[in-house]
Design an enzyme around this catalytic site. Structure first.
Site, PDB file in Angstrom:
ATOM      1  N   ARG A  89       0.540  -1.083  -0.008  1.00  0.00           N
ATOM      2  CA  ARG A  89      -0.397  -0.230   0.080  1.00  0.00           C
ATOM      3  C   ARG A  89       0.600   1.186   0.028  1.00  0.00           C
ATOM      4  O   ARG A  89       1.837   0.728   1.051  1.00  0.00           O
ATOM      5  CB  ARG A  89      -1.158  -0.148   1.563  1.00  0.00           C
ATOM      6  CG  ARG A  89      -1.596   1.163   1.200  1.00  0.00           C
ATOM      7  CD  ARG A  89      -3.323   1.267   0.434  1.00  0.00           C
ATOM      8  NE  ARG A  89      -3.812   2.787   0.649  1.00  0.00           N
ATOM      9  CZ  ARG A  89      -4.805   2.922   1.115  1.00  0.00           C
ATOM     10  NH1 ARG A  89      -5.308   1.194   1.996  1.00  0.00           N
ATOM     11  NH2 ARG A  89      -5.491   3.858   1.433  1.00  0.00           N
ATOM     12  N   ARG A  99      -5.664   0.821  -5.087  1.00  0.00           N
ATOM     13  CA  ARG A  99      -5.054   0.173  -3.857  1.00  0.00           C
ATOM     14  C   ARG A  99      -4.675  -0.873  -3.935  1.00  0.00           C
ATOM     15  O   ARG A  99      -5.943  -1.429  -3.986  1.00  0.00           O
ATOM     16  CB  ARG A  99      -5.216   0.861  -2.489  1.00  0.00           C
ATOM     17  CG  ARG A  99      -6.854   0.387  -1.350  1.00  0.00           C
ATOM     18  CD  ARG A  99      -7.388   1.633  -2.138  1.00  0.00           C
ATOM     19  NE  ARG A  99      -7.969   2.705  -2.297  1.00  0.00           N
ATOM     20  CZ  ARG A  99      -7.674   3.672  -0.630  1.00  0.00           C
ATOM     21  NH1 ARG A  99      -8.636   3.016   0.265  1.00  0.00           N
ATOM     22  NH2 ARG A  99      -8.011   4.327  -1.246  1.00  0.00           N
ATOM     23  N   ASP A 104     -10.138  -1.536   6.809  1.00  0.00           N
ATOM     24  CA  ASP A 104     -11.141  -0.891   7.949  1.00  0.00           C
ATOM     25  C   ASP A 104     -11.431  -0.324   8.674  1.00  0.00           C
ATOM     26  O   ASP A 104     -12.121  -2.135   8.331  1.00  0.00           O
ATOM     27  CB  ASP A 104     -12.306   0.215   6.919  1.00  0.00           C
ATOM     28  CG  ASP A 104     -11.477   1.061   5.406  1.00  0.00           C
ATOM     29  OD1 ASP A 104     -10.174   1.794   5.550  1.00  0.00           O
ATOM     30  OD2 ASP A 104     -12.134   2.178   4.932  1.00  0.00           O
TER      31      ASP A 104
HETATM   32  P1  ATP Z   1     -12.542   5.606   2.950  1.00  0.00           P
HETATM   33  O1  ATP Z   1     -11.929   5.802   5.122  1.00  0.00           O
HETATM   34  O2  ATP Z   1     -13.418   6.611   3.256  1.00  0.00           O
HETATM   35  O3  ATP Z   1     -12.782   4.307   3.425  1.00  0.00           O
HETATM   36  P2  ATP Z   1      -9.702   5.292   2.507  1.00  0.00           P
HETATM   37  O4  ATP Z   1      -9.996   3.982   3.488  1.00  0.00           O
HETATM   38  O5  ATP Z   1      -9.736   5.326   1.505  1.00  0.00           O
HETATM   39  O6  ATP Z   1     -11.517   5.890   2.709  1.00  0.00           O
HETATM   40  P3  ATP Z   1      -7.325   5.780   4.076  1.00  0.00           P
HETATM   41  O7  ATP Z   1      -6.055   6.564   3.335  1.00  0.00           O
HETATM   42  O8  ATP Z   1      -6.959   4.249   4.234  1.00  0.00           O
HETATM   43  O9  ATP Z   1      -8.662   6.381   3.813  1.00  0.00           O
HETATM   44  O10 ATP Z   1      -6.886   6.326   5.454  1.00  0.00           O
HETATM   45  C1  ATP Z   1      -6.735   7.654   6.049  1.00  0.00           C
HETATM   46  C2  ATP Z   1      -6.768   7.849   7.757  1.00  0.00           C
HETATM   47  O11 ATP Z   1      -8.343   7.023   7.924  1.00  0.00           O
HETATM   48  C3  ATP Z   1      -5.905   6.391   8.692  1.00  0.00           C
HETATM   49  O12 ATP Z   1      -5.190   7.022   8.367  1.00  0.00           O
HETATM   50  C4  ATP Z   1      -6.723   6.685   9.715  1.00  0.00           C
HETATM   51  O13 ATP Z   1      -6.331   7.116  10.833  1.00  0.00           O
HETATM   52  C5  ATP Z   1      -7.775   7.607   9.395  1.00  0.00           C
HETATM   53  N1  ATP Z   1      -9.321   6.493   9.977  1.00  0.00           N
HETATM   54  C6  ATP Z   1      -9.667   6.964  10.513  1.00  0.00           C
HETATM   55  N2  ATP Z   1     -10.955   6.140  11.771  1.00  0.00           N
HETATM   56  C7  ATP Z   1     -10.516   4.843  10.893  1.00  0.00           C
HETATM   57  C8  ATP Z   1     -11.443   3.894  10.687  1.00  0.00           C
HETATM   58  N3  ATP Z   1     -12.010   3.349  11.105  1.00  0.00           N
HETATM   59  N4  ATP Z   1     -10.344   2.337  10.631  1.00  0.00           N
HETATM   60  C9  ATP Z   1      -9.780   2.904   9.094  1.00  0.00           C
HETATM   61  N5  ATP Z   1      -8.786   3.818   9.395  1.00  0.00           N
HETATM   62  C10 ATP Z   1      -9.777   5.253  10.223  1.00  0.00           C
HETATM   63 CA    CA Z   2     -11.804   2.340   3.238  1.00  0.00          CA
HETATM   64 CA    CA Z   3      -8.768   3.568   4.931  1.00  0.00          CA
END
Ligand code: ATP
Ligand code: CA
Ligand code: CA
Length: 170
Positions: A89, A99, A104
């Site tokens: 990633r 990605r 999550d």
């Molecule tokens: P989305 O959160 O809308 O699905 P994404 O998964 O693409 O978007 P990322 O770039 O993977 O977003 O993550 C961005 C930030 O989100 C991470 O660095 C993390 O700190 C934060 N974050 C907040 N809440 C969560 C959660 N419940 N699970 C995972 N990451 C989280």
């Molecule tokens: Ca996500």
């Molecule tokens: Ca994420």
């Protein structure tokens, strides 16, 4: 034994897993790593999802895994980030772009967390059919601890389509 975890030290967590770059390899790898982190784990079916928002990218593979953990929420998030990195990633790309692996935290027991780096329940669950479908497949009666509503009721309000079951999640 004092050092042993008691059952009530374990929390039930739901983790969303997704990939749209080399998804066969990365989903299989990500799942096996998640299974090492969780006990009593189960996986939903595997789904193929048309990208929403940023649509000029390959389809996603999505699933939801449930299991028990003794890790704290932030420690679990750190472990998920480590796994994402191990599967290539690259966080320099734009958010919501293609990605290799996205993990999550959807739900952590009934906890409601609003930390800078961690919001739980994941705020987008109720807007995403590709999360709601595998989540309610695993546990049809599951409720949102914030609103007290079932996640099925959110799913019923969204337009259908765009999410296709591929088969079991191995
Ligand atoms: P989305 O959160 O809308 O699905 P994404 O998964 O693409 O978007 P990322 O770039 O993977 O977003 O993550 C961005 C930030 O989100 C991470 O660095 C993390 O700190 C934060 N974050 C907040 N809440 C969560 C959660 N419940 N699970 C995972 N990451 C989280
Ligand atoms: Ca996500
Ligand atoms: Ca994420």
């Amino acid at each position: 034994l004092k050092n042993r975890l008691k059952d009530n030290d374990l929390e039930k967590v739901y983790i969303g897993i997704g990939s749209n770059l080399e998804p066969d390899k990365n989903m299989a790898g990500g799942l096996s790593e998640l299974y090492r982190l969780l006990t009593d784990h189960r996986c939903s079916s595997l789904y193929r999802t048309e990208p929403v928002g940023k649509t000029d990218q390959p389809d996603f593979f999505n699933a939801v895994v449930v299991g028990l953990t003794s890790l704290s929420p932030l420690k679990l998030l750190e472990k998920l980030h480590q796994i994402e990195r191990r599967y290539g990633r690259d966080r320099t790309g734009q958010r919501w772009g293609p990605r290799t692996l996205d993990l999550d935290i959807l739900l952590f027991g009934k906890r409601i967390l609003n930390e800078q780096d961690l919001v739980v329940p994941h705020p987008e669950i109720k807007n995403r059919t590709f999360v709601l479908i595998p989540l309610t497949e695993l546990e049809p009666g599951i409720m949102d601890p914030k609103s007290g509503r079932t996640f099925l009721s959110f799913l019923e309000q969204l337009p259908s389509g765009g999410v296709y079951r591929i088969g079991p999640c191995h």
